[in-house]
Design an enzyme around this catalytic site. Structure first.
Site, PDB file in Angstrom:
ATOM      1  N   ASP A  68      12.827 -12.075  -1.201  1.00  8.78           N
ATOM      2  CA  ASP A  68      12.585 -11.967   0.366  1.00  8.78           C
ATOM      3  C   ASP A  68      13.749 -11.154   0.813  1.00  8.78           C
ATOM      4  OD1 ASP A  68      12.509 -12.579   3.056  1.00  8.78           O
ATOM      5  OD2 ASP A  68      10.988 -13.984   2.242  1.00  8.78           O
ATOM      6  N   ASN A  78       8.140  -9.636  -1.696  1.00 12.84           N
ATOM      7  CA  ASN A  78       8.107 -11.175  -1.830  1.00 12.84           C
ATOM      8  C   ASN A  78       6.421 -11.321  -2.084  1.00 12.84           C
ATOM      9  OD1 ASN A  78       6.596 -10.701   0.627  1.00 12.84           O
ATOM     10  ND2 ASN A  78       8.191 -12.487   1.537  1.00 12.84           N
ATOM     11  N   ILE A 101     -18.995  -1.600  14.236  1.00 15.78           N
ATOM     12  CA  ILE A 101     -18.016  -0.671  15.211  1.00 15.78           C
ATOM     13  C   ILE A 101     -17.872  -1.412  16.434  1.00 15.78           C
ATOM     14  CG2 ILE A 101     -18.070   1.439  16.545  1.00 15.78           C
ATOM     15  CD1 ILE A 101     -19.543   2.996  14.207  1.00 15.78           C
ATOM     16  N   TYR A 123       4.908  -7.259  17.089  1.00 15.24           N
ATOM     17  CA  TYR A 123       5.152  -6.203  16.089  1.00 15.24           C
ATOM     18  C   TYR A 123       5.769  -4.918  16.702  1.00 15.24           C
ATOM     19  CZ  TYR A 123       3.571  -2.575  12.601  1.00 15.24           C
ATOM     20  OH  TYR A 123       3.320  -1.636  11.582  1.00 15.24           O
ATOM     21  N   VAL A 182      -8.917   0.511   9.481  1.00 11.50           N
ATOM     22  CA  VAL A 182     -10.486   0.702   9.497  1.00 11.50           C
ATOM     23  C   VAL A 182     -11.134   1.659   8.299  1.00 11.50           C
ATOM     24  CG1 VAL A 182     -10.210   2.694  11.061  1.00 11.50           C
ATOM     25  CG2 VAL A 182     -12.334   1.467  10.943  1.00 11.50           C
ATOM     26  N   PHE A 187       0.826  -1.091  -0.057  1.00 10.77           N
ATOM     27  CA  PHE A 187      -0.237  -0.018   0.138  1.00 10.77           C
ATOM     28  C   PHE A 187       0.847   1.344   0.001  1.00 10.77           C
ATOM     29  CE2 PHE A 187      -2.174   2.753   3.635  1.00 10.77           C
ATOM     30  CZ  PHE A 187      -2.719   3.604   2.433  1.00 10.77           C
ATOM     31  N   ASN A 221      -2.132   6.188  11.728  1.00 12.59           N
ATOM     32  CA  ASN A 221      -2.880   5.375  10.924  1.00 12.59           C
ATOM     33  C   ASN A 221      -2.977   5.980   9.510  1.00 12.59           C
ATOM     34  OD1 ASN A 221      -3.669   5.046  13.791  1.00 12.59           O
ATOM     35  ND2 ASN A 221      -5.088   3.432  12.741  1.00 12.59           N
TER      36      ASN A 221
END
Ligand code: NAD
Ligand code: UD2
Length: 320
Positions: A59, A37, A207, A147, A191, A16, A176
């Site tokens: 990779d 990858n 929601i 993460y 979201v 993205f 975000n």
């Protein structure tokens, strides 16, 4: 924006954010190599620049693939990662292989190849559930997932590669991010991508909780600009810097705004709060203004409109 380098590597460039960055670099006349990858990205994201770039399916954990992709590059934008928090919770070791080991591999190959600058995609996840608002970069990290641990570790490597080897490294803590091409396919997708997909299909959003939780949404083209500025800002070397809008919006209002674009007022369905959901998040953007000269240019409303139009077009193409 004029660039100080002629050839760059974008890891995760089929994803993205990486695909938008790749387009911007190519448009500025830079030769771009993408190493991806295709585990969560897709070649379709690079459709507009397919002929202008050097795409390599590989990779970041494969030293040979990294070495070949890095050759001749002056700048590296490292975005490839296991991006799904639940996936890192499910499988900490496999995700550490990519997000920790793969990241060091990228830094080390950059050093071996004399790369001048590296921008590392970190995350607001490093703040965890720290209650302070807005989030300032000097807050101690409070990771709540593998993460977030992996992102903090990447930031520390970035700083060490600056301190030990003098490479211009910058970690950007994205808040975000939203915009065209964000993949809505998992319940843990962003979201906005989920709400857009529901709205254009005339389906209600779900929601979690009462919708009073809020986030700092930053449009993808602003994130791209922050990356380009980071590669060129001497003051930012070795630093971790927030990339957000400095504004927050709650999830209930977000759905109302999406519905307004769709001219249908589909009521949302409410369900239990998501376990571990953070109530509020907003970036302090003082450091990014001071060190990068970065201020977001796309208003939330404008970004939402552009994003809506993209999801609408995608749906029309799918149903044609
Ligand atoms: P994305 O999933 O669209 O992009 C990640 C890309 O990395 C994909 O194209 C994927 O195929 C590739 N990739 C994954 N593992 C790889 C590997 N081992 N080798 C080569 N390529 C690999 O996600 P995105 O939203 O574009 O995220 C880009 C970066 O920004 C990530 O590092 C993510 O953690 C970070 N980030 C994103 C957000 C957000 O809101 N989207 C927020 C904070 C941080
Ligand atoms: C973001 C990151 C995540 C991790 C986390 C750390 C994204 C996409 N996710 O999660 O990777 O870094 O920050 O804090 O950037 N919501 C709904 N309905 C839905 C989907 C979401 O109500 O269908 C709510 C959700 O409960 C949350 C808010 O919307 O309160 C934002 O959710 P998100 O998954 O887009 O992002 P976030 O901040 O939880």
């Amino acid at each position: 924006m004029a660039l100080s380098f002629k050839k760059a590597l974008v890891t995760g460039g089929a994803g993205f954010i990486g695909s938008h960055l790749t387009e911007a670099l190519a448009a500025a006349g830079c030769r771009v190599t993408v190493l991806d990858n295709l585990s969560s990205g897709s070649l379709a994201n690079l459709g507009a620049v397919a002929d202008a770039i050097d795409f390599r399916q590989g990779d970041i954990c494969d030293p040979e693939a990294v070495e070949e992709a890095m050759r001749g590059c002056e700048a590296v934008f490292h975005l490839a990662a296991v991006v799904s928090v639940p996936q890192t919770v499910e499988n900490p070791v496999a995700s550490a292989r990519v997000n920790d080991l793969g990241t060091v591999q990228i830094f080390e190959a950059a050093r071996q190849n004399g790369v001048g600058s590296i921008v590392f995609a970190s995350s607001s996840a490093v703040y965890g559930d720290d209650p302070q608002l807005p989030k300032t970069e000097d807050l101690p990290p409070r990771p709540l997932s593998p993460y977030a641990v992996q992102k903090i570790s990447g930031e520390y490597y970035a700083r060490v590669y600056f301190q030990l080897y003098g490479i211009h490294t910058v970690s950007l803590r994205f808040f975000n991010v939203f915009g065209p091409r964000q993949d809505p396919s998992s319940p843990y997708s962003g979201v906005i991508s989920i709400f857009m997909t529901r709205a254009v299909a005339g389906r209600p959003a779900t929601i979690y909780g009462d919708g009073s939780q809020s986030r700092d949404f930053v449009f993808v083209s602003d994130v791209v600009r922050a990356n380009l500025l980071a590669a060129a800002s001497p003051a930012a070397a070795g630093e971790a810097i927030n990339v957000g809008s400095g504004r927050s919006i709650d999830i209930k209002r977000l759905w109302q705004q999406v519905c307004r674009l769709d001219a249908r007022q589909t009521p949302a369905q409410y369900t239990d709060p998501r376990p571990g959901d953070i109530h509020a998040s907003v970036a302090d953007i003082g450091k990014s203004q001071a060190m990068l000269g970065f201020s977001p240019e796309i208003s939330f409303e404008n970004g939402l409109q552009q994003t809506f139009e993209w999801y609408q077009r995608s749906r029309q193409e799918q149903t044609r």
